[in-house]
Design an enzyme around this catalytic site. Structure first.
Site: not given
Length: 480
Positions: A178, A215, A253
């Protein structure tokens, strides 16, 4: 994702990439793609929905039944094909980043090349990684975790897609990607390139859509075993929380507020330009940007005019011009965010050494901000603690080396840091005390085999090289 020409200027993307083919979107929401240099609509993308995402997950699950048992040699062959296919489109990928994102070409091309080369870096790491170890009557094997959901940001589209895909493929995982909806044109070029690698059907699937739809489905779907996400802390927290319901493995991250420590023995003619490169890389829209410059109080009076002079040499403007150092912000929303932080810094009492509020002279159209340097900044100020994600540098004075290390570590983030100084042994000693996933000495450098990731709120897990592959692996022990 294949685009059809709607007019001479508006490009329309209506497909996702599922099970080895470009298929029309089930989702119907359409979003404008805006060129950040002038605010013009240059394209429209149809965003995917939960159904598109579930189709992609199902294709990846079917493909994993075979690919999960692939050999190291088969994976290496695919990585080489991916590199060859992506390499053929480096010019197009760079041009798309410049146009859609506003990335300056002097940064965009190296970042695209770095992404493309991630396939070969992962192949090397895979060859050096033993997938089986035995002792006595015990055998340990490294097994792919399963279907991996890769969620990538808008600030370096090609890099993050290639990096995450390379690690997942090397580990034996199949993928649902995505990408950011703000990178739709860049993703179109990338996926068309990777399609030419003749991948097994279902190995790579791509659904462009919103994080709270596509997501969210990746995060909660029980057929997705792993999420690798790069983006904001808030979204990372929700992925970690919501993914727990299906025991998702996660790599996150989540950004940074990176310190650059300029030691008192630094040669300013070298250190100041290096510090500004670290601060303003990718127009400041970089998680590794060194946006806190820690300088010795004893040298502050000579450092300030050096910074002011160096700032005059930073060209702001057309990102396609190789001389341009700083381009526009990706969107009007990001422009307003950066401006709000500049106002906040002024309100909190920081002194504007360069830049300030408003558009740069002659750039009233588009999402351009003035590259801004604040001095007289305290580390507890908002602009020193929160990630701005724009060309805003905070200069913070310190008394001693120990004071500099304390200030550097006084942050909820710990992704990246830098040390600038003449005495290398001293610089290494200082670097070893910084709570950060990476520390560079005397300028920005990279190693595609070195781990990338952060301490504290900068995330969980590591990417790149062997460390990135291991993030997509489970260990299985067989004992006789």
């Amino acid at each position: 994702m294949k685009a059809v020409m709607k007019s001479e200027t508006i490009r329309t993307i209506t497909t996702h990439y599922i099970d080895g083919a470009f298929v029309e979107s089930h989702g119907r929401e359409v979003m404008d793609i805006v060129r950040p240099t002038n605010g013009q609509v240059i394209g429209r993308v149809t965003l995917g929905d939960e159904e598109d995402t579930r189709r992609a997950i199902a294709a990846a699950k079917r493909a994993f039944a075979n690919y999960g048992r692939s050999t190291k040699e088969e994976r290496a062959s695919i990585l080489r094909r991916l590199h060859e296919a992506a390499s053929a489109r480096i010019d197009d990928l760079t041009a798309a980043m410049v146009e859609e994102y506003g990335g300056v070409v002097q940064f965009a091309r190296p970042i695209v090349e770095s992404g493309v080369n991630a396939f070969l870096a992962s192949e090397k790491a895979l060859q050096d990684l033993p997938l089986t170890r035995s002792w006595g009557k015990t055998t340990v094997t490294l097994e792919p975790v399963g279907v991996a959901g890769l969620i990538t940001p808008w600030n370096a589209n090609a890099l993050f897609i290639c990096l995450k895909l390379a690690s997942a493929v090397a580990a034996g995982c199949t993928v649902v990607l995505k990408p950011s909806e703000l990178s739709s044109l860049q993703t179109q070029v990338m996926v068309e390139a990777l399609h030419e690698a003749n991948l097994p059907k279902g190995l790579l699937n791509v659904v462009t859509g919103l994080g709270n739809i596509v997501g969210a489905e990746l995060t909660r779907n029980p057929d997705v075993a792993k999420i690798s996400f790069t983006g904001s802390v808030g979204v990372g927290e929700s992925i970690m929380r919501d993914g727990a319901a299906t025991m998702k493995r996660v790599t996150l991250e989540l950004g940074g507020k990176s310190p650059t420590i300029l030691l008192d023995d630094a040669v300013l003619d070298k250190a100041i330009p290096a510090a500004l490169v670290l601060a303003f890389m990718n127009s400041g829209q970089a998680c590794a940007a060194g946006t806190r410059l820690l300088v010795p109080k004893s040298r502050l009076d000579e450092i300030k005019p050096r910074i002011r002079e160096a700032m005059r040499a930073l060209t702001v403007g057309d990102p396609a011009d190789p001389k341009t150092a700083i381009g526009p912000m990706v969107s009007q929303k990001q422009y307003e965010r950066v401006e709000s932080y500049i106002r906040k810094g002024i309100e909190e009492g920081a002194e504007v050494l360069a830049g300030g509020e408003g558009h740069p002279e002659g750039l009233d159209v588009g999402h351009f901000v003035k590259p801004t340097v604040f001095v007289n900044v305290r580390n507890d100020m908002t602009i020193a603690q929160e990630e701005i994600f724009g060309p805003v540098l905070c200069v913070i004075a310190y008394d001693t080396e120990e004071d500099a290390i304390r200030i550097a570590n006084d942050s909820k983030y710990g992704l990246h840091a830098a040390v600038l100084g003449t005495d290398i042994q001293r610089a290494r000693r200082v670097a070893s005390q910084i709570q950060s996933g990476r520390v560079v000495i005397n300028g920005m450098t990279d190693d595609p085999q070195a781990p990338w990731g952060g301490f504290k709120y900068s995330g969980v897990g590591r990417e790149y090289g062997r460390y990135g592959i291991e993030a997509f692996i489970e260990t299985r022990a067989i004992l006789e």
